[in-house]
Design a protein around this motif. Structure first.
Motif, mmCIF file in Angstrom:
data_model
loop_
_atom_site.group_PDB
_atom_site.id
_atom_site.type_symbol
_atom_site.label_atom_id
_atom_site.label_comp_id
_atom_site.label_asym_id
_atom_site.label_seq_id
_atom_site.Cartn_x
_atom_site.Cartn_y
_atom_site.Cartn_z
ATOM 1 N N LEU A 17 0.822 -1.206 0.000
ATOM 2 C CA LEU A 17 0.000 0.000 0.000
ATOM 3 C C LEU A 17 0.857 1.258 0.000
ATOM 4 C CD1 LEU A 17 -2.841 -0.933 2.517
ATOM 5 C CD2 LEU A 17 -3.189 -0.145 0.177
ATOM 6 N N GLY A 21 0.939 4.030 -3.174
ATOM 7 C CA GLY A 21 0.670 5.442 -2.946
ATOM 8 C C GLY A 21 1.849 6.315 -3.309
ATOM 9 N N HIS A 81 -3.366 5.174 3.335
ATOM 10 C CA HIS A 81 -4.624 4.898 2.641
ATOM 11 C C HIS A 81 -5.520 6.110 2.830
ATOM 12 C CE1 HIS A 81 -8.473 2.717 1.787
ATOM 13 N NE2 HIS A 81 -7.703 2.000 1.004
ATOM 14 N N TYR A 82 -6.638 6.131 2.133
ATOM 15 C CA TYR A 82 -7.558 7.261 2.264
ATOM 16 C C TYR A 82 -8.070 7.399 3.695
ATOM 17 C CZ TYR A 82 -11.461 10.407 1.302
ATOM 18 O OH TYR A 82 -12.321 11.482 1.313
ATOM 19 N N TRP A 164 -8.300 -2.760 2.430
ATOM 20 C CA TRP A 164 -7.783 -1.467 1.966
ATOM 21 C C TRP A 164 -7.102 -1.614 0.607
ATOM 22 C CZ3 TRP A 164 -5.041 0.139 7.175
ATOM 23 C CH2 TRP A 164 -6.027 0.482 8.120
ATOM 24 N N LEU A 165 -6.334 -2.680 0.444
ATOM 25 C CA LEU A 165 -5.641 -2.902 -0.826
ATOM 26 C C LEU A 165 -6.636 -3.185 -1.943
ATOM 27 C CD1 LEU A 165 -2.968 -3.163 -2.326
ATOM 28 C CD2 LEU A 165 -2.879 -5.576 -1.626
ATOM 29 N N VAL A 168 -8.001 -0.132 -3.460
ATOM 30 C CA VAL A 168 -7.043 0.484 -4.377
ATOM 31 C C VAL A 168 -7.025 -0.257 -5.713
ATOM 32 C CG1 VAL A 168 -4.590 0.992 -4.738
ATOM 33 C CG2 VAL A 168 -5.633 1.372 -2.489
ATOM 34 N N TRP A 190 -4.022 10.239 -1.483
ATOM 35 C CA TRP A 190 -5.194 9.434 -1.808
ATOM 36 C C TRP A 190 -6.456 10.267 -2.008
ATOM 37 C CZ3 TRP A 190 -3.901 4.619 -2.918
ATOM 38 C CH2 TRP A 190 -2.751 4.072 -2.340
#
Length: 465
Positions: A17, A21, A81-82, A164-165, A168, A190
């Protein structure tokens, strides 16, 4: 029940992740000899990054947590992550967990592993249980009574990181450069999108798979061909459907020749679709800080309940009989009743972050029998902030069916349409829903099975982001 922490796999997911990013924001993973000004990823693990402060608390961490943090990378000014900024600093780990009433022996049990971005007031983050080796997203510190109610599901850390991945990889969350601006919030690098092309195609595939499953079970009758569009563009204009997920889906979804796609829920005709119950409702001021109020889409009734079943009047969005909140209790005026059925409705009305959100609204309440539940295991009508068993306090509600409940991975939102379609398909495949000449049988009363001992499992969506 305690589980083992797969620290090696978790570190791989975390670092993946971070690298996605980093590259997505226009930076380089390694030093570029042709550009000595390039920002490169300095590979420092959590202990290396925080130095003496991290070493000071090493003994308070479980061996498997230490192994994870020795492999997980940390960088400056870069969100993982967002929804999370990154691994928490040593002085933040237990900051929000000292007032939980834990014994001295358990004082180190719960701590914030990842800090939340600014998506909520009083943000917290991903809380980790060192004893059970499981985690849950506690977006705000005010979520603590729910996450610690002794009923809320916690999940292995790798499940959270994988969710989370996945966001994406399907394009729901995307890393962008600093020059990219969006109408909703951005947590560098993000952004979150209302939907992605991958999500649209996945939903269309699920929808057409459901149609095929129904059609293959209809008795041998004369079958006219399916039409290429469920609702044509001209009718979408008439119904005031804004550009976005719903319009794209309805343009590319085929119209089957049968009538019922689920018990008592009809494939819309062009005329019935254009009679949207919320299309003429005036919008009051949603938020003074809303960046794009003109893009807000009213809830769209897709599959209407036959015989025009309606929910009880509720001018304030609360059912007076049960005290439960009904859907679409937005700051609107003029709507007192509305047809039952499946609605498409974005749960984040300011940012339009989940345009594929869906909600089934029933003309009667279910849940008082204590079997109906949301994906997080909560029974309909329960007070999630109370500890212990609350089976004696279940209530009938009209619009909790298929909903996720408290989301352990990200901020809560309405269930995605694709998840509902997959579950409907499963009901057909298992024979729980029968098919006749006009499509799915059973009528609207069939949905009462969701609050029965024999049928409730067929009406619960697997928890997901």
């Amino acid at each position: 029940m305690a589980s083992e922490l797969n620290y090696s796999h978790c570190a791989v997911l975390h670092n993946r992740l971070l690298e996605i990013g980093w590259v997505g924001s226009g930076k380089r993973l390694e030093y570029d000899s042709n550009n000595d000004q390039a920002e490169v990823l300095h590979r420092r693990n959590w202990f290396e990054y925080f130095g003496e402060d991290a070493e000071r608390i090493r003994g308070r961490l479980s061996p498997s947590l230490v192994a994870f943090l020795e492999r997980a990378l940390v960088v400056d000014d870069h969100s993982l992550h967002y929804y999370v900024g990154g691994l928490a600093s040593p002085d933040y780990l237990w900051l929000n967990h000292h007032s939980g009433g834990y014994s001295a022996e358990a004082s180190d049990r719960y701590w914030t592993l990842y800090t939340a971005t600014g998506i909520a007031s009083e943000p917290d983050g991903l809380v980790f249980d060192q004893v059970g080796n499981k985690a849950v997203m506690q977006t705000s510190i005010f979520d603590s009574p729910i996450t610690h109610n002794d009923r809320q599901q916690w999940f292995p850390l790798e499940d959270v990181l994988s969710a989370w991945l996945d966001m994406v990889e399907v394009g729901k969350v995307r890393a962008v450069g600093p020059d990219v601006e969006v109408p909703n919030e951005k947590f560098d690098p993000w952004i979150i999108l209302p939907y992605s092309e991958s999500q649209l195609q996945e939903t269309l595939t699920a929808y057409h798979g459901l149609l095929d499953a129904i059609e293959s079970r209809i008795p041998d009758v004369a079958r006219p061909p399916s039409e290429p569009q469920l609702i044509p563009n001209t009718s979408l204009d008439t119904a005031n459907i804004s550009p976005g997920f719903v319009r794209e889906f309805l343009n590319k979804a085929q119209r089957p020749w049968f009538q019922y796609i689920a018990p008592g829920l009809e494939i819309p005709t062009i005329d019935s679709f254009c009679e949207q119950p919320f299309s003429g409702v005036e919008l009051n001021s949603i938020s003074e800080t809303s960046a794009t109020p003109q893009t807000i889409q009213f809830p769209i009734l897709l599959f209407r309940a036959s015989d025009m079943f309606r929910t009880p009047p509720s001018p304030h969005g609360v059912d007076d009989q049960t005290g439960s909140y009904l859907p679409f209790a937005w700051p609107w005026s003029g709507v007192r009743t509305y047809p039952a059925g499946l609605y498409l409705t974005d749960s984040d009305r300011q940012a339009m972050c989940f345009e594929d959100g869906a909600r089934v609204v029933l003309p009667f309440g279910i849940g008082a029998s204590g079997y109906a539940r949301t994906s997080d295991g909560a029974r309909f009508g329960e007070n999630k902030e109370e500890k212990g068993s609350l089976l004696h306090r279940m209530k009938d509600t009209h619009a909790d069916l298929y909903q996720l409940g408290y989301n352990p991975f990200i901020e809560s939102h309405e269930v995605r349409l694709v998840q509902v379609l997959h579950l409907w398909h499963k009901q057909i495949e298992t024979g729980a829903w029968e098919v006749g000449r006009d499509g799915v049988l059973g009528g609207i009363e069939k949905w009462r099975e969701a609050d029965s001992e024999a049928g409730w499992k067929g009406y619960v969506v697997l928890i997901s982001w």
